[in-house]
Design a protein around this motif. Structure first.
Motif, PDB file in Angstrom:
ATOM      1  N   THR A 197      10.221   3.263  14.798  1.00 50.92           N
ATOM      2  CA  THR A 197      10.345   1.994  14.072  1.00 50.92           C
ATOM      3  C   THR A 197      10.304   0.799  15.013  1.00 50.92           C
ATOM      4  N   PHE A 198      10.509   1.053  16.302  1.00 53.43           N
ATOM      5  CA  PHE A 198      10.467  -0.063  17.267  1.00 53.43           C
ATOM      6  C   PHE A 198       9.050  -0.607  17.398  1.00 53.43           C
ATOM      7  N   TYR A 199       8.067   0.281  17.289  1.00 54.42           N
ATOM      8  CA  TYR A 199       6.680  -0.126  17.499  1.00 54.42           C
ATOM      9  C   TYR A 199       5.988  -0.383  16.163  1.00 54.42           C
ATOM     10  N   SER A 200       5.266  -1.487  16.106  1.00 50.80           N
ATOM     11  CA  SER A 200       4.699  -1.886  14.812  1.00 50.80           C
ATOM     12  C   SER A 200       3.526  -1.012  14.391  1.00 50.80           C
ATOM     13  N   GLN A 201       3.013  -0.187  15.310  1.00 51.63           N
ATOM     14  CA  GLN A 201       1.849   0.633  14.973  1.00 51.63           C
ATOM     15  C   GLN A 201       2.146   1.703  13.927  1.00 51.63           C
ATOM     16  N   PHE A 202       3.395   2.177  13.903  1.00 57.43           N
ATOM     17  CA  PHE A 202       3.682   3.333  13.063  1.00 57.43           C
ATOM     18  C   PHE A 202       4.028   2.938  11.642  1.00 57.43           C
ATOM     19  N   ARG A 203       3.505   3.716  10.680  1.00 56.26           N
ATOM     20  CA  ARG A 203       3.846   3.471   9.285  1.00 56.26           C
ATOM     21  C   ARG A 203       4.444   4.733   8.688  1.00 56.26           C
ATOM     22  N   PHE A 204       5.267   4.519   7.666  1.00 60.34           N
ATOM     23  CA  PHE A 204       6.048   5.636   7.145  1.00 60.34           C
ATOM     24  C   PHE A 204       5.736   5.934   5.683  1.00 60.34           C
ATOM     25  N   ASN A 205       4.728   5.276   5.143  1.00 56.31           N
ATOM     26  CA  ASN A 205       4.274   5.640   3.807  1.00 56.31           C
ATOM     27  C   ASN A 205       2.764   5.871   3.843  1.00 56.31           C
ATOM     28  N   PRO A 206       2.247   6.694   2.914  1.00 46.83           N
ATOM     29  CA  PRO A 206       0.832   7.063   2.982  1.00 46.83           C
ATOM     30  C   PRO A 206      -0.069   5.835   2.881  1.00 46.83           C
ATOM     31  N   PRO A 207      -1.141   5.792   3.661  1.00 47.14           N
ATOM     32  CA  PRO A 207      -2.039   4.646   3.633  1.00 47.14           C
ATOM     33  C   PRO A 207      -2.967   4.702   2.427  1.00 47.14           C
ATOM     34  N   GLY A 208      -3.573   3.589   2.092  1.00 51.07           N
ATOM     35  CA  GLY A 208      -4.550   3.548   1.016  1.00 51.07           C
ATOM     36  C   GLY A 208      -5.903   4.041   1.517  1.00 51.07           C
ATOM     37  N   ARG A 209      -6.901   4.012   0.621  1.00 48.22           N
ATOM     38  CA  ARG A 209      -8.225   4.465   1.042  1.00 48.22           C
ATOM     39  C   ARG A 209      -8.834   3.516   2.067  1.00 48.22           C
ATOM     40  N   HIS A 210      -8.506   2.239   1.926  1.00 46.73           N
ATOM     41  CA  HIS A 210      -9.017   1.260   2.882  1.00 46.73           C
ATOM     42  C   HIS A 210      -7.842   0.479   3.432  1.00 46.73           C
ATOM     43  N   SER A 211      -7.832   0.291   4.744  1.00 49.12           N
ATOM     44  CA  SER A 211      -6.711  -0.469   5.275  1.00 49.12           C
ATOM     45  C   SER A 211      -7.185  -1.844   5.740  1.00 49.12           C
ATOM     46  N   ILE A 212      -6.452  -2.839   5.289  1.00 49.69           N
ATOM     47  CA  ILE A 212      -6.786  -4.220   5.625  1.00 49.69           C
ATOM     48  C   ILE A 212      -5.749  -4.721   6.619  1.00 49.69           C
ATOM     49  N   LYS A 213      -6.224  -5.270   7.717  1.00 51.82           N
ATOM     50  CA  LYS A 213      -5.305  -5.871   8.674  1.00 51.82           C
ATOM     51  C   LYS A 213      -5.682  -7.339   8.838  1.00 51.82           C
ATOM     52  N   ILE A 214      -4.736  -8.208   8.533  1.00 51.00           N
ATOM     53  CA  ILE A 214      -4.996  -9.632   8.669  1.00 51.00           C
ATOM     54  C   ILE A 214      -4.478 -10.070  10.033  1.00 51.00           C
ATOM     55  N   CYS A 215      -5.353 -10.677  10.828  1.00 50.90           N
ATOM     56  CA  CYS A 215      -4.932 -11.120  12.155  1.00 50.90           C
ATOM     57  C   CYS A 215      -4.185 -12.434  12.030  1.00 50.90           C
ATOM     58  N   LEU A 216      -2.980 -12.472  12.605  1.00 49.31           N
ATOM     59  CA  LEU A 216      -2.207 -13.708  12.592  1.00 49.31           C
ATOM     60  C   LEU A 216      -1.935 -14.170  14.015  1.00 49.31           C
TER      61      LEU A 216
END
Lengths: 150, 621
Positions: free
Chosen positions: A58-77
């Motif tokens: 949980t310290f690192y933002s890369q990891f997710r704990f719920n199943p991803p969707g078919r397409h993943s959208i990442k908005i750059c901020l």
């Protein structure tokens, strides 16, 4: 399920606890997310407590704990994207698909995340969909783009 | 050694053969910026076209050459002619270039410049390097970026690669450190600590094995210098690591790189494999008895891991939290052993210094800051991209001569990422070096330069950075964890028009607490964006607090969107894009915008072709 994780774990010696992050990365790459069962198995293999594994993951933002969707959208901020209106794009997208960063839509079509910087600042604002970076985005362009992903 | 001269001879022959090729050669700019602009599609299309037409032509991938705003780059070198560079080439333009220029022989499309050895004008085409963006640059670290195929080690060797390594073996570890001392090189990661001293400490430290770590966790939002270098010329970084390891006396190297840079990771892996095949990495390198191995460790997305001790914790598989120093990593670092950590750009400079000599390098720059520095020039500037200039170049030269200035009037430039500050117009003539920037309240940082114009709200920018640092704070020490959070709260109040003058005083008080009370660099520098904006742009804070107005019309709660009835033609375009149904009205009649439903997403503002929608603070009525 068992086999994939086994194959990943076998590549590492239980003693080398420094490999915890690479193992988590491989699991996420194969399975799309870190499930409670994966954590259990990693915990048994490396003899590290589950809470410690969650502590690291949980310290690192890369990891997710719920199943991803078919397409993943990442908005750059990143800063350049922010100055060029990245925040407006995120807000509009949230209204459009009805989820917040870290969530997946009910129909599993999209999952949404924010990233700190994709390093394409000269082409800001940028959005990443399924590892492809789209440059010089606008609210309108993104809406049209989403239609291509079913 | 003799073995290497054979490799070198072969590499030079290959490079010459490419330059004098009897077939046309096509170079496609395939850095991340190029790919984001569509270079991948161009690449596939070109390969198909060549196959379809049975053309005899070579196609090569190259890295980023600098002016990202002109990507994708598409260079064509015809037999007997210099390499001609065309810009903004999409699939249809690339097809046109192949059919007209390669097959037909002539094209009306004008190249941006030529990349021949000779910088003189060639048949009416100027040298690529004579463009306004490139004319005043001094490319030392970036000398190969965009020129060579980053996956072909022979290109690197033919252009002087590994000469620095050979010289290092000649003069010995102490000699290398002496040469770096002469060059005056300081750490390019931001703090500017003399590189030779760092190496000396680690060399003299007791304990074994020692480690060398390359910090490629380029976390500053708005900076991408290291990414471009690793994508465009991975070998220069690896050669720099070899030299550093030899000087320090270690056989173990790590590259800690962001997982967000998949292309850079891939190119580094290929480069390491190719060096291994030639005996340049591994055991008994070039028969000198020196062994060196490099492992790549992917970061998992934590800004604080750019801090040395946090980075080490992350490599060890723990939460990336910093610890107090001393002991410094040079004494007790990875696994408790002496560890030396250098930034990508620092290591990428090393081979050039060894090849050309420390004295040559110290000829660039100012008295205290020697050499050149790469910057990511981004934000609201006309020519965005990656640049390299001698230290001491003024901000005005960078933003206006190289960057071509801003569209709206210039307001500020932000240096040093979340740890840096925003400098106003009066600092434009400031020479860019470690000391001058620190005196002005900012820092050199890793090299992001974000230009802002009148359309940028400085309070919003300060809030953005504090939001970033408060989210990225590891939470170990209280001033940083709670202080940054409180600062965000106050800034949020200001941008919502709910703040009073007293809040600004509290904000000022918090900056010194966080600055003085935090354990690591993240917390100590986190208040810088607030401090500098408060100092140089106080009037904007006052406008938000006293007049409840955002002069740049950015802060969502202080602007209102409305339809200008006189200009609206009732075309329904805004109705169709509004995600909340806030805009209504029949076709051909001025529309209605319900402020209650409006989420201020700007979709209508972007799509309106009649300027009929305006933020209230920028009334166009």
């Amino acid at each position: 399920m068992k086999d994939t994780i086994d194959a990943i774990l076998k590549k590492h010696i239980p003693k080398e606890k420094g490999n915890l992050i690479p193992v988590l990365q491989s699991v996420q790459k194969k399975k799309g997310y870190i499930s409670p069962e994966s954590v259990n198995r990693i915990s048994n293999y490396f003899r590290i407590s589950r809470s410690s594994i969650y502590g690291v993951a949980t310290f690192y933002s890369q990891f997710r704990f719920n199943p991803p969707g078919r397409h993943s959208i990442k908005i750059c901020l990143g800063t350049a994207c922010h100055v060029q209106g990245g925040d407006f794009i995120l807000k509009a997208l949230q209204a459009e698909i009805g989820i917040s960063p870290g969530e997946t839509t009910d129909d599993m079509r999209f999952d949404l995340d924010r990233v700190a910087c994709l390093g394409c600042c000269a082409l800001a604002p940028v959005v990443m969909i399924n590892n492809k970076i789209h440059s010089r985005m606008s609210v309108i362009k993104l809406k049209e783009l989403l239609n291509k992903y079913e | 050694m003799n073995n290497f001269y054979k490799i070198q001879k072969k590499a030079i022959e290959e490079w010459q053969a490419l330059k004098n090729s009897s077939e046309p050669v096509i170079y496609v700019g395939m850095g991340s910026c190029g790919l984001a602009s569509g270079a991948g599609e161009v690449w596939n299309s070109v390969r198909r076209t060549i196959k379809k037409n049975n053309l005899k032509a070579q196609v090569l991938k190259v890295g980023c050459i600098g002016p990202c705003y002109l990507e994708p780059f598409f260079d064509i070198q015809k037999p007997g002619l210099p390499r001609m560079s065309f810009n903004n080439v999409d699939v249809s333009k690339s097809r046109k270039l192949i059919s007209e220029y390669i097959i037909g022989g002539e094209t009306k499309l004008k190249p941006l410049g030529h990349l021949g050895e000779n910088k003189e004008e060639f048949e009416g085409v100027k040298s690529f390097w004579e463009q306004p963006m490139l004319k005043n640059q001094e490319r030392i670290v970036l000398r190969n970026c965009g020129i060579i195929d980053p996956e072909n080690i022979n290109h690197y060797i033919a252009r002087g690669g590994f000469k620095g390594l050979l010289k290092s073996f000649d003069i010995g570890p102490e000699g290398v450190i002496e040469e770096i001392k002469t060059s005056g090189l300081r750490g390019r990661g931001g703090a500017g600590f003399p590189t030779y001293k760092k190496w000396q400490f680690c060399r003299n430290a007791k304990g074994s094995p020692k480690y060398l770590i390359c910090n490629a966790d380029e976390g500053d939002p708005g900076a991408f210098m290291n990414r471009s270098l690793m994508e465009g010329d991975p070998y220069v970084l690896l050669e720099g690591m070899l030299i550093a390891a030899y000087a320090i006396g270690t056989n173990h190297g790590y590259i800690y790189i962001r997982a967000e840079y998949p292309l850079a990771i891939e190119r580094l892996k290929i480069a390491i494999q190719k060096m291994f095949n030639l005996g340049l990495i591994g055991k008994n390198i070039l028969n000198t008895g020196f062994n060196f191995n490099i492992k790549i460790k992917e970061g998992a997305g934590a800004f604080v891991c750019g801090e040395e001790t946090a980075l080490i914790a992350s490599i060890e598989g723990q939460r990336g939290m910093p610890r107090s120093r001393p002991p410094f990593p040079a004494v007790s670092g990875l696994n408790g052993n002496p560890t030396n950590i250098n930034n990508v750009e620092t290591l990428g400079t090393i081979p050039n210094i060894l090849r050309e000599g420390g004295k040559w390098y110290s000829g660039f720059g100012t008295e205290k800051s020697k050499g050149t520095k790469t910057f990511a020039l981004v934000g609201k500037v006309r020519r965005t991209g990656l640049i390299e200039v001698p230290m001491g170049t003024t901000l005005r030269e960078i933003i206006f001569d190289i960057g071509g200035g801003t569209l709206k009037p210039f307001k500020a430039v932000q240096t040093g990422g979340p740890s840096g500050g925003c400098l106003s117009e009066e600092f434009l003539d400031l020479p860019v070096d470690y000391e001058s920037l620190a005196d002005a309240g900012s820092i050199m940082g890793s090299g992001g330069l974000i230009v802002m114009d009148q359309g940028t709200c400085m309070v919003d920018v300060a809030k953005y950075f504090l939001n970033f640092t408060s989210q990225e704070s590891c939470g170990k020490c209280t001033p940083c964890r709670i202080g940054t959070h409180k600062m965000v709260e106050i800034l949020d109040k200001i941008t919502k028009g709910e703040a009073e003058m007293r809040d600004i005083e509290i904000l000022e008080g918090l900056t010194s607490t966080v600055k003085n009370g935090s354990l690591c660099g993240l917390g100590q520098t986190a208040p810088n964006p607030v401090l500098t904006t408060l100092k140089y742009f106080k009037d904007e804070y006052l406008a938000h607090v006293e007049e409840k107005r955002c002069p740049a019309a950015v802060c969502r709660d202080l602007v209102e969107y409305r339809v200008i009835k006189e200009k609206c033609t009732g075309c329904q375009r805004c109705v169709s894009v509004c995600p909340t149904g806030a805009i209504t009205g029949p076709r051909s009649e001025p529309h209605n915008l319900d402020p209650e439903k409006c989420i201020k997403c700007r979709a209508c503002y972007e799509i309106c072709r009649f300027d009929a929608i305006a933020g209230d603070a920028i009334v166009i009525v």
